[in-house]
Design a protein around this motif. Structure first.
Motif, short mmCIF file in Angstrom:
data_model
loop_
_atom_site.label_atom_id
_atom_site.label_comp_id
_atom_site.label_asym_id
_atom_site.label_seq_id
_atom_site.Cartn_x
_atom_site.Cartn_y
_atom_site.Cartn_z
N GLU A 18 0.91 -1.26 -0.02
CA GLU A 18 -0.13 0.05 -0.02
C GLU A 18 0.87 1.15 -0.04
N VAL A 21 2.27 1.88 -3.47
CA VAL A 21 1.13 2.46 -4.33
C VAL A 21 0.95 3.91 -4.14
N GLU A 22 1.21 4.14 -2.94
CA GLU A 22 1.08 5.78 -2.64
C GLU A 22 2.10 6.33 -3.19
N LYS A 25 1.89 6.85 -6.82
CA LYS A 25 0.72 7.72 -7.30
C LYS A 25 1.37 9.19 -7.11
N LEU A 38 -4.02 2.02 -10.59
CA LEU A 38 -2.90 1.76 -9.80
C LEU A 38 -3.74 1.42 -8.36
N ARG A 39 -3.41 -0.01 -7.93
CA ARG A 39 -3.77 -0.22 -6.56
C ARG A 39 -2.97 -1.62 -6.30
N VAL A 40 -3.06 -2.07 -4.98
CA VAL A 40 -2.72 -3.38 -4.68
C VAL A 40 -3.70 -4.35 -5.11
N VAL A 54 1.72 -5.03 -6.92
CA VAL A 54 1.15 -3.68 -7.17
C VAL A 54 0.47 -3.83 -8.67
N LEU A 56 -0.50 -2.06 -11.76
CA LEU A 56 -0.54 -0.90 -12.53
C LEU A 56 -1.49 -0.50 -13.30
#
Length: 80
Positions: A18, A21-22, A25, A38-40, A54, A56
């Motif tokens: 997480e 990801v942050e 971003k 974009l996330r886990v 992750v 994309l």
């Protein structure tokens, strides 16, 4: 490793993903690039011993080209 330790280790892995990801971003936003998906990856976090990935995600062609442009600028030493 007992169950409590495994759960703690699993939670730490997910938290690290997480955080990644942050960071992605924020870094991409600084280059004017947004990857909307974009996330886990939730499936990679399932089970007793998750290995978070992750995701994309998908983006349109304009976003892909902007990302290519930002990478090329960074590679050539022109940061903006």
């Amino acid at each position: 490793m007992e169950a409590t330790e495994r759960r703690r280790a699993a939670a730490e892995k997910v938290r690290a993903a997480e955080d990644a990801v942050e960071q992605l971003k924020a870094g991409l936003a600084g280059l004017g690039v947004t990857l909307p998906s974009l996330r886990v990856d939730p499936v990679s976090c399932a089970g007793n011993e998750p290995t978070p990935l992750v995701d994309l995600g998908r983006c349109n062609i304009d976003t892909a080209l902007r990302l290519c442009e930002a990478l090329a600028e960074k590679e050539s030493g022109h940061d903006g």
